[in-house]
Scaffold this active site. Sequence first.
Site, PDB file in Angstrom:
ATOM      1  N   SER A   4       0.846  -1.205   0.000  1.00  0.00           N
ATOM      2  CA  SER A   4       0.000   0.000   0.000  1.00  0.00           C
ATOM      3  C   SER A   4       0.877   1.249   0.000  1.00  0.00           C
ATOM      4  CB  SER A   4      -0.942   0.015   1.231  1.00  0.00           C
ATOM      5  OG  SER A   4      -0.183   0.049   2.427  1.00  0.00           O
TER       6      SER A   4
ATOM      7  N   ASN B  75      11.358   0.605   2.893  1.00  0.00           N
ATOM      8  CA  ASN B  75      10.208   1.501   3.054  1.00  0.00           C
ATOM      9  C   ASN B  75       9.217   1.097   4.147  1.00  0.00           C
ATOM     10  OD1 ASN B  75       7.921   3.343   1.956  1.00  0.00           O
ATOM     11  ND2 ASN B  75       7.079   1.279   1.727  1.00  0.00           N
TER      12      ASN B  75
ATOM     13  N   TYR C 271       7.829   7.259  17.162  1.00  0.00           N
ATOM     14  CA  TYR C 271       8.030   7.363  15.703  1.00  0.00           C
ATOM     15  C   TYR C 271       9.148   8.360  15.411  1.00  0.00           C
ATOM     16  CZ  TYR C 271       6.605   7.899  10.750  1.00  0.00           C
ATOM     17  OH  TYR C 271       6.562   7.943   9.372  1.00  0.00           O
TER      18      TYR C 271
ATOM     19  N   LYS D 205      12.531   7.265  13.448  1.00  0.00           N
ATOM     20  CA  LYS D 205      12.817   7.860  12.135  1.00  0.00           C
ATOM     21  C   LYS D 205      14.055   8.760  12.192  1.00  0.00           C
ATOM     22  CE  LYS D 205       9.614   6.089   9.486  1.00  0.00           C
ATOM     23  NZ  LYS D 205       9.992   5.212   8.356  1.00  0.00           N
TER      24      LYS D 205
ATOM     25  N   THR E  34      -1.762   8.719   2.479  1.00  0.00           N
ATOM     26  CA  THR E  34      -1.804   7.244   2.535  1.00  0.00           C
ATOM     27  C   THR E  34      -2.680   6.879   3.740  1.00  0.00           C
ATOM     28  OG1 THR E  34       0.034   7.024   4.086  1.00  0.00           O
ATOM     29  CG2 THR E  34       0.621   7.086   1.739  1.00  0.00           C
TER      30      THR E  34
HETATM   31  N1  LIG Z   1       2.403   8.777   4.683  1.00  0.00           N
HETATM   32  C1  LIG Z   1       3.148   9.667   5.297  1.00  0.00           C
HETATM   33  O1  LIG Z   1       2.701  10.785   5.584  1.00  0.00           O
HETATM   34  C2  LIG Z   1       4.581   9.346   5.614  1.00  0.00           C
HETATM   35  C3  LIG Z   1       5.413  10.414   5.991  1.00  0.00           C
HETATM   36  C4  LIG Z   1       6.746  10.153   6.301  1.00  0.00           C
HETATM   37  C5  LIG Z   1       7.237   8.857   6.232  1.00  0.00           C
HETATM   38  N2  LIG Z   1       6.410   7.839   5.885  1.00  0.00           N
HETATM   39  C6  LIG Z   1       6.992   6.495   5.848  1.00  0.00           C
HETATM   40  O2  LIG Z   1       6.735   5.909   4.581  1.00  0.00           O
HETATM   41  C7  LIG Z   1       6.707   4.479   4.722  1.00  0.00           C
HETATM   42  C8  LIG Z   1       5.458   3.957   4.053  1.00  0.00           C
HETATM   43  O3  LIG Z   1       4.314   4.435   4.758  1.00  0.00           O
HETATM   44  P1  LIG Z   1       2.911   4.715   4.055  1.00  0.00           P
HETATM   45  O4  LIG Z   1       2.511   6.095   4.370  1.00  0.00           O
HETATM   46  O5  LIG Z   1       2.958   4.272   2.648  1.00  0.00           O
HETATM   47  O6  LIG Z   1       1.960   3.789   4.943  1.00  0.00           O
HETATM   48  P2  LIG Z   1       1.090   2.504   4.616  1.00  0.00           P
HETATM   49  O7  LIG Z   1       0.235   2.722   3.430  1.00  0.00           O
HETATM   50  O8  LIG Z   1       0.476   2.140   5.914  1.00  0.00           O
HETATM   51  O9  LIG Z   1       2.190   1.425   4.196  1.00  0.00           O
HETATM   52  C9  LIG Z   1       3.002   0.786   5.133  1.00  0.00           C
HETATM   53  C10 LIG Z   1       3.585  -0.441   4.457  1.00  0.00           C
HETATM   54  O10 LIG Z   1       4.411  -1.117   5.431  1.00  0.00           O
HETATM   55  C11 LIG Z   1       4.011  -2.472   5.482  1.00  0.00           C
HETATM   56  N3  LIG Z   1       4.180  -3.043   6.806  1.00  0.00           N
HETATM   57  C12 LIG Z   1       3.616  -2.607   7.971  1.00  0.00           C
HETATM   58  N4  LIG Z   1       3.955  -3.447   8.966  1.00  0.00           N
HETATM   59  C13 LIG Z   1       4.737  -4.419   8.413  1.00  0.00           C
HETATM   60  C14 LIG Z   1       5.383  -5.567   8.930  1.00  0.00           C
HETATM   61  N5  LIG Z   1       5.306  -5.896  10.229  1.00  0.00           N
HETATM   62  N6  LIG Z   1       6.084  -6.347   8.082  1.00  0.00           N
HETATM   63  C15 LIG Z   1       6.164  -6.037   6.768  1.00  0.00           C
HETATM   64  N7  LIG Z   1       5.593  -4.966   6.224  1.00  0.00           N
HETATM   65  C16 LIG Z   1       4.880  -4.166   7.042  1.00  0.00           C
HETATM   66  C17 LIG Z   1       2.531  -2.457   5.105  1.00  0.00           C
HETATM   67  O11 LIG Z   1       2.152  -3.716   4.559  1.00  0.00           O
HETATM   68  P3  LIG Z   1       1.328  -4.854   5.321  1.00  0.00           P
HETATM   69  O12 LIG Z   1       0.360  -4.192   6.243  1.00  0.00           O
HETATM   70  O13 LIG Z   1       0.710  -5.624   4.199  1.00  0.00           O
HETATM   71  O14 LIG Z   1       2.384  -5.661   6.051  1.00  0.00           O
HETATM   72  C18 LIG Z   1       2.507  -1.402   4.018  1.00  0.00           C
HETATM   73  O15 LIG Z   1       2.840  -1.983   2.779  1.00  0.00           O
HETATM   74  C19 LIG Z   1       6.786   4.202   6.213  1.00  0.00           C
HETATM   75  O16 LIG Z   1       8.108   3.887   6.574  1.00  0.00           O
HETATM   76  C20 LIG Z   1       6.372   5.528   6.838  1.00  0.00           C
HETATM   77  O17 LIG Z   1       6.892   5.686   8.128  1.00  0.00           O
HETATM   78  C21 LIG Z   1       5.109   8.053   5.572  1.00  0.00           C
END
Ligand SMILES: NC(=O)c1ccc[n+]([C@@H]2O[C@H](COP(=O)([O-])OP(=O)(O)OC[C@H]3O[C@@H](n4cnc5c(N)ncnc54)[C@H](OP(=O)(O)O)[C@@H]3O)[C@@H](O)[C@H]2O)c1
Length: 254
Positions: free
Chosen positions: A10, A81, A146, A150, A181
């Site tokens: 996702s 990621n 978090y 990070k 997201t």
């Molecule tokens: N969205 C934001 O605003 C934002 C901002 C800064 C940084 N980030 C970073 O960007 C990255 C992606 O986040 P996102 O926003 O795309 O969130 P997201 O849509 O919730 O995606 C998170 C991904 O991590 C996977 N994941 C979670 N727990 C896991 C586990 N135990 N083992 C393997 N995979 C796991 C999830 O897959 P499954 O649930 O299928 O395992 C999913 O594919 C993260 O590191 C987040 O901290 C996001």
Amino acid sequence: MHVAITGASSGIGEALARAYGHASNRLTIVARRTERLQQLATELDAPTHSITADLSDLTTCCDWIDEAESTHGPIDLFLNNAGIQIVDPVLAVDPDRRDQLFRLDLLAPLRMIHRIAPGMVERESGVVVNISSVAGLVATPGMCHYNAAKSGFASFSEGLGWELRSTGVHVVTVYPGPIRTAMEEKARKRLGGGFADLAPTGSTEKLARLIVRAVSRKRRRVIYPRFYVVTRIFRGTAQWITDRLTPPLKDRRD
Ligand SMILES: NC(=O)c1ccc[n+]([C@@H]2O[C@H](COP(=O)([O-])OP(=O)(O)OC[C@H]3O[C@@H](n4cnc5c(N)ncnc54)[C@H](OP(=O)(O)O)[C@@H]3O)[C@@H](O)[C@H]2O)c1
């Protein structure tokens, strides 16, 4: 090129899979939700191998790498990621959830790099992209764990990039601000109101495009939306503003 992406089921990881999912690449996509990975694999033009793995288990978090490399050859580009977020006051956080966050957001990514990067150094070629966060630059009340994970990951990534600079292996550190997201939507609801609603927000597609460009042009970092570049340059001021404008957490959980 063999591109391996964790957390591809996702959000940002899925957008990265779509951005790299063309015929000249071979993809490995990793996460826990098998059906979502398999569905995504059918939608990409690249040969794509999906692997179900819980990366928060430190005893098995590197197991997928052998399978990936025996299927598609050595990993050329590792997109580190996968992550989770907790938005709760520190003292209300269940210790197991806290430990899971540090395993997934910090320790597992370091272990995977340790397992993948030596081969890259030996081949004098490869790229590691580490997805940190603007939350690793400025602490946001309600996200202390978090922030800590990070921030640690970003420092590690920046230092690693410098250490490996003459090996042929390139490291990109990515600092996303709020990106639309599932994770961001949950955080926005929890923090709801005021600053959280005003904060500039970006899209997964644009972020993925910027990461692709940074990889091909060997840039050291990506900060997106661009507004947050000031956060890195004026960290003290950004922290002062964040402290004053972050609303108190709502009592009610989602
Ligand atoms: N969205 C934001 O605003 C934002 C901002 C800064 C940084 N980030 C970073 O960007 C990255 C992606 O986040 P996102 O926003 O795309 O969130 P997201 O849509 O919730 O995606 C998170 C991904 O991590 C996977 N994941 C979670 N727990 C896991 C586990 N135990 N083992 C393997 N995979 C796991 C999830 O897959 P499954 O649930 O299928 O395992 C999913 O594919 C993260 O590191 C987040 O901290 C996001």
